[in-house]
Write a protein that holds these residues in place. Structure first.
Motif, PDB file in Angstrom:
ATOM      1  N   ALA A  89       0.837  -1.202   0.000  1.00 29.12           N
ATOM      2  CA  ALA A  89       0.000   0.000   0.000  1.00 29.12           C
ATOM      3  C   ALA A  89       0.867   1.246   0.000  1.00 29.12           C
ATOM      4  N   THR A  90       1.955   1.157   0.798  1.00 26.13           N
ATOM      5  CA  THR A  90       2.845   2.320   0.854  1.00 26.13           C
ATOM      6  C   THR A  90       3.499   2.568  -0.498  1.00 26.13           C
ATOM      7  N   VAL A  91       3.988   1.465  -1.154  1.00 27.28           N
ATOM      8  CA  VAL A  91       4.616   1.607  -2.465  1.00 27.28           C
ATOM      9  C   VAL A  91       3.632   2.183  -3.470  1.00 27.28           C
ATOM     10  N   ARG A  92       2.361   1.678  -3.406  1.00 27.31           N
ATOM     11  CA  ARG A  92       1.361   2.174  -4.348  1.00 27.31           C
ATOM     12  C   ARG A  92       1.110   3.666  -4.139  1.00 27.31           C
ATOM     13  N   VAL A  93       1.090   4.058  -2.869  1.00 23.20           N
ATOM     14  CA  VAL A  93       0.866   5.475  -2.580  1.00 23.20           C
ATOM     15  C   VAL A  93       2.044   6.309  -3.088  1.00 23.20           C
ATOM     16  N   VAL A  94       3.277   5.817  -2.778  1.00 23.93           N
ATOM     17  CA  VAL A  94       4.465   6.546  -3.233  1.00 23.93           C
ATOM     18  C   VAL A  94       4.504   6.607  -4.759  1.00 23.93           C
ATOM     19  N   GLU A  95       4.151   5.465  -5.416  1.00 19.45           N
ATOM     20  CA  GLU A  95       4.143   5.420  -6.878  1.00 19.45           C
ATOM     21  C   GLU A  95       3.154   6.410  -7.450  1.00 19.45           C
ATOM     22  N   ASP A  96       1.923   6.406  -6.902  1.00 17.55           N
ATOM     23  CA  ASP A  96       0.895   7.315  -7.412  1.00 17.55           C
ATOM     24  C   ASP A  96       1.295   8.772  -7.219  1.00 17.55           C
ATOM     25  N   VAL A  97       1.856   9.059  -6.033  1.00 17.70           N
ATOM     26  CA  VAL A  97       2.258  10.441  -5.762  1.00 17.70           C
ATOM     27  C   VAL A  97       3.392  10.858  -6.706  1.00 17.70           C
ATOM     28  N   SER A  98       4.349   9.942  -6.899  1.00 14.81           N
ATOM     29  CA  SER A  98       5.482  10.261  -7.775  1.00 14.81           C
ATOM     30  C   SER A  98       5.027  10.476  -9.214  1.00 14.81           C
ATOM     31  N   VAL A  99       4.180   9.546  -9.715  1.00 12.34           N
ATOM     32  CA  VAL A  99       3.691   9.676 -11.087  1.00 12.34           C
ATOM     33  C   VAL A  99       2.951  10.991 -11.268  1.00 12.34           C
ATOM     34  N   THR A 100       2.064  11.289 -10.305  1.00  9.17           N
ATOM     35  CA  THR A 100       1.276  12.525 -10.410  1.00  9.17           C
ATOM     36  C   THR A 100       2.179  13.754 -10.373  1.00  9.17           C
ATOM     37  N   SER A 101       3.141  13.760  -9.484  1.00 11.67           N
ATOM     38  CA  SER A 101       4.018  14.927  -9.352  1.00 11.67           C
ATOM     39  C   SER A 101       4.872  15.130 -10.611  1.00 11.67           C
ATOM     40  N   VAL A 102       5.427  14.032 -11.117  1.00 10.01           N
ATOM     41  CA  VAL A 102       6.271  14.150 -12.314  1.00 10.01           C
ATOM     42  C   VAL A 102       5.443  14.594 -13.514  1.00 10.01           C
ATOM     43  N   ARG A 103       4.234  14.001 -13.659  1.00 12.05           N
ATOM     44  CA  ARG A 103       3.386  14.376 -14.795  1.00 12.05           C
ATOM     45  C   ARG A 103       3.037  15.865 -14.745  1.00 12.05           C
ATOM     46  N   GLU A 104       2.689  16.367 -13.548  1.00 12.71           N
ATOM     47  CA  GLU A 104       2.349  17.791 -13.421  1.00 12.71           C
ATOM     48  C   GLU A 104       3.550  18.673 -13.759  1.00 12.71           C
ATOM     49  N   GLU A 105       4.727  18.257 -13.321  1.00 12.03           N
ATOM     50  CA  GLU A 105       5.930  19.051 -13.601  1.00 12.03           C
ATOM     51  C   GLU A 105       6.238  19.073 -15.104  1.00 12.03           C
ATOM     52  N   LEU A 106       6.038  17.922 -15.766  1.00  8.96           N
ATOM     53  CA  LEU A 106       6.273  17.872 -17.199  1.00  8.96           C
ATOM     54  C   LEU A 106       5.308  18.782 -17.953  1.00  8.96           C
ATOM     55  N   VAL A 107       4.043  18.794 -17.519  1.00  5.22           N
ATOM     56  CA  VAL A 107       3.064  19.668 -18.171  1.00  5.22           C
ATOM     57  C   VAL A 107       3.446  21.125 -17.969  1.00  5.22           C
ATOM     58  N   ARG A 135      14.294  16.114 -11.066  1.00  2.00           N
ATOM     59  CA  ARG A 135      14.147  17.124 -10.021  1.00  2.00           C
ATOM     60  C   ARG A 135      13.036  16.766  -9.034  1.00  2.00           C
ATOM     61  N   VAL A 136      12.057  15.946  -9.458  1.00  2.00           N
ATOM     62  CA  VAL A 136      10.914  15.597  -8.604  1.00  2.00           C
ATOM     63  C   VAL A 136      11.218  14.359  -7.769  1.00  2.00           C
TER      64      VAL A 136
END
Length: 646
Positions: A26-44, A81-82
């Motif tokens: 659950a922790t990995v999934r949370v970290v993964e989701d947060v990381s994916v979301t943060s990186v995607r927002e930064e790329l946009v 950077r993220v």
């Protein structure tokens, strides 16, 4: 009890392990989701929306097609950077980049009295040094400013032709701006006179590159006319024409032609825009005088500088003439003065009025016939005609006659001078008029003749002009074609030889007459692409024969240069014993093979030669032939001048 206790502990351990496993996932999934979301927002935010982000545990995978390698690197840096850069996996591709297009090659050349400047971009394959030498030769003692840049791309189609044409044009134009690209050439220049303007336009039209748009604008200063003259005649049937017309600008010309049209004139304007108008109100005075003539049944109005002469017909009503003259005198601008002339029928003697006739045949033969006052006037007329037409062309058929009108000798000389403006025709001089008939290659011949008659005989002189412009007689349009020039060389060299001293490149004295004839032809053929090729027989060493043939071709080129033939487009090349036209095993065959051939150069393809390489070849042809003369084993080195067509 003991076994049950152990089972209980094992069950608790398993449960705790399962709970930890689920918690970790659950922790990995949370970290993964947060990381994916943060990186995607930064790329946009960075404008890299083309990149997609996938989670794989604690790792992030970047996918997508980057428009360039730089964009791919930016996406990796942004993700790093993220999150920790070690967690970012690069699975991106880079779009294939389009081939870099070749730049637009173009040059601009400016030439004036201070020198030549050239700026632009040329292919690296161009021989820049050769171009600089060509420009330096044209500039002479003036400076050449070279601001050219180069680019390592193939020369575009058509580049050779336009650059070569531009250099040819620059030789002709001492004050010019020439803009060159592969598709077009623009030339803006000035000429010293309208005649030179016509000559330059005719020369620039020759050997122009095909498939290339040309925009040529040559301006010439307006000529200075003195006296500043307009002569307008209106016949009894209402038709009207100009014998001479001068205007000081486009708008004054339109004003004059408008008044003439209302008085019966039809056709294109014959007016010459020139300097020398006696007043800024010239057009007002001319149009007013023409309008006044339109109120009469016919006549002539002549405006020479500020003098206006109104002349009616023998049939013109005197009262009407006086009224029109009075109104005209009051309507003319202040500086203009009016004189009038209303002719009346002259009593004719049984023998008729005296006449003097000058005729010129198409072959140039001139004959003078008619009455002359005395021996001195007869000698004067003969000498004047000889000066105008050449003494060998003049035949005298005059006779001494008493009772001729006053000023008769002046009228005779004016008639001779008028005929000199025609290629063929006749001039009949009478006491009250001069009739000029004939053909000419000068467009403005009627204006010239009218002006000189007014200048010599006065504004009231009645002149009857019937002059036909013949384009074939115009020296600017009657130039022979390049092939015709070569054909003419073939005619004058048929059965004649260009001779050299044995084993050398020195022309013999017997060859000078042939070179004079060839030079006379080529002086009328500027800028034709002519090749002078030298050949030898097969006797002697091949290398020495090749050098000897080159030296002799150069000697012919130098002989033409000395005779002031424009040789900028000529090339001289020695081919040695190549291409024999007869059997080298016989004396006659060897003599035939020792020859000079004049031929037109064919335009080569882009792969064979670039424009600036051709410039180098022409520059070499123009240079002085200073190579050492080699003696071949040729006891009788005679070269026959022949023509051939490539």
């Amino acid at each position: 009890m003991r076994l049950s206790h152990l089972l209980t502990r094992f069950a608790v351990f398993v449960f705790v392990a399962l709970v930890c496993t689920f918690a970790a996932r659950a922790t990995v999934r949370v970290v993964e989701d947060v990381s994916v979301t943060s990186v995607r927002e930064e790329l946009v935010d960075e404008g890299l929306a083309w990149a997609s982000v996938l989670g794989d545990g604690l790792q992030l995978v970047l996918e997508g097609q980057a428009p360039s390698e730089a964009s791919r690197f930016r996406a990796m840096s942004t993700a790093g950077r993220v999150v920790d850069a070690s967690r970012v996996i690069d699975n991106m591709t880079v779009a294939e980049s389009d081939a870099i297009e070749a730049p637009d090659f173009a040059i601009e050349i400016l030439r004036n009295d201070s020198g030549i400047s050239i700026i632009g971009l040329i292919p690296t394959s161009s021989d820049r040094e050769s171009l600089a030498n060509r420009l330096a030769a044209i500039a002479g003692d003036a400076e050449v400013a070279d601001f050219l840049e180069t680019a390592d791309y193939p020369a575009p189609p058509g580049w050779r032709g336009v650059t070569d044409y531009a250099i040819r044009a620059l030789r002709l134009l001492p004050r010019a701006k020439i803009s060159v690209s592969a598709e077009q050439i623009e030339i803006t220049a000035t000429a010293d006179s309208p005649e030179r303007k016509s000559e330059l336009e005719a020369e620039l039209a020759r050997n122009a590159p095909s498939g290339v748009a040309r925009a040529i604008s040559i301006t010439a200063p307006r000529p200075v006319i003195s006296p500043y003259t307009v002569r307008f005649t209106r016949a009894a049937d209402g038709s009207a024409e100009f014998d001479a017309c001068a205007a000081d600008g486009p708008e004054p010309e339109r004003q004059i032609i408008s008044a003439a049209t209302a008085a019966g004139f039809e056709g294109r304007s014959p007016c010459v825009q020139a300097l020398g108008a006696p007043s800024s109100q010239w057009a007002d005075a001319v149009s007013t005088a023409i309008e006044a003539l339109g109120e009469l049944d016919g006549g002539t109005v002549t405006i020479a500088d500020a003098d206006v002469t109104l002349q009616g017909l023998e049939t013109t009503d005197a009262e009407t003439f006086e009224r029109v003259a009075g109104e005209l005198e009051n309507a003319l601008p202040e500086v203009f003065a009016l004189a009038t002339n209303l002719p009346r029928p002259v009593e004719q003697t049984p023998a008729g009025p005296p006449t003097f006739t000058v005729t010129r045949s198409p072959e140039g033969a001139v004959q003078l016939r008619g009455g002359i006052e005395d021996d001195l006037d007869n000698v004067t007329a003969e000498n004047y005609a000889a000066a105008k037409f050449g003494a060998s062309n003049v035949t005298m058929g005059t006779r001494i006659t008493e009772g001729l009108p006053q000023g008769w000798s002046v009228r005779v000389l004016a008639g001779i001078e008028a005929l000199a403006q025609l290629s063929q025709g006749s001039v009949i001089v009478r006491p009250d008029s001069i009739s000029v008939r004939g053909k000419t290659g000068q467009v403005d011949a009627p204006t010239i003749i009218t002006t000189l008659l007014i200048d010599k005989l006065g504004p009231t002189e009645e002149a009857d002009l019937d002059i036909e412009y013949v384009e074939a007689l115009d020296p600017t349009t009657g130039l022979p074609t390049p092939q015709e020039c070569v054909d003419q060389i073939g005619v004058v060299t048929q059965g004649r030889k260009i001779l050299f001293d044995p084993g050398s490149a020195s022309l013999t004295s017997d060859s000078q007459a042939i070179m004079d004839d060839i030079a006379e032809i080529l002086q009328k053929c500027p800028d034709i692409p002519l090749q002078i090729a030298g050949y030898t027989d097969s006797q002697g060493r091949e290398t020495m024969n090749q050098q000897l043939s080159q030296d002799r071709a150069n000697a012919v080129l130098d002989a033409l240069r000395v005779r002031r033939v424009p040789i900028s487009a000529f090339t001289a090349e020695g081919f040695g014993e190549a291409d024999p036209i007869a059997d080298n095993d016989t004396a006659d065959g060897r003599e035939a093979n020792r020859r000079i051939e004049f031929s037109l150069l064919e335009r080569e393809t882009e792969e064979e030669q670039t424009g600036l390489e051709q410039m180098e070849a022409e520059a070499a042809a123009e240079g002085e032939a200073d190579t050492e003369t080699s003696a071949a084993d040729d006891p009788d080195a005679e070269i026959e001048a022949e023509t051939s067509e490539e």
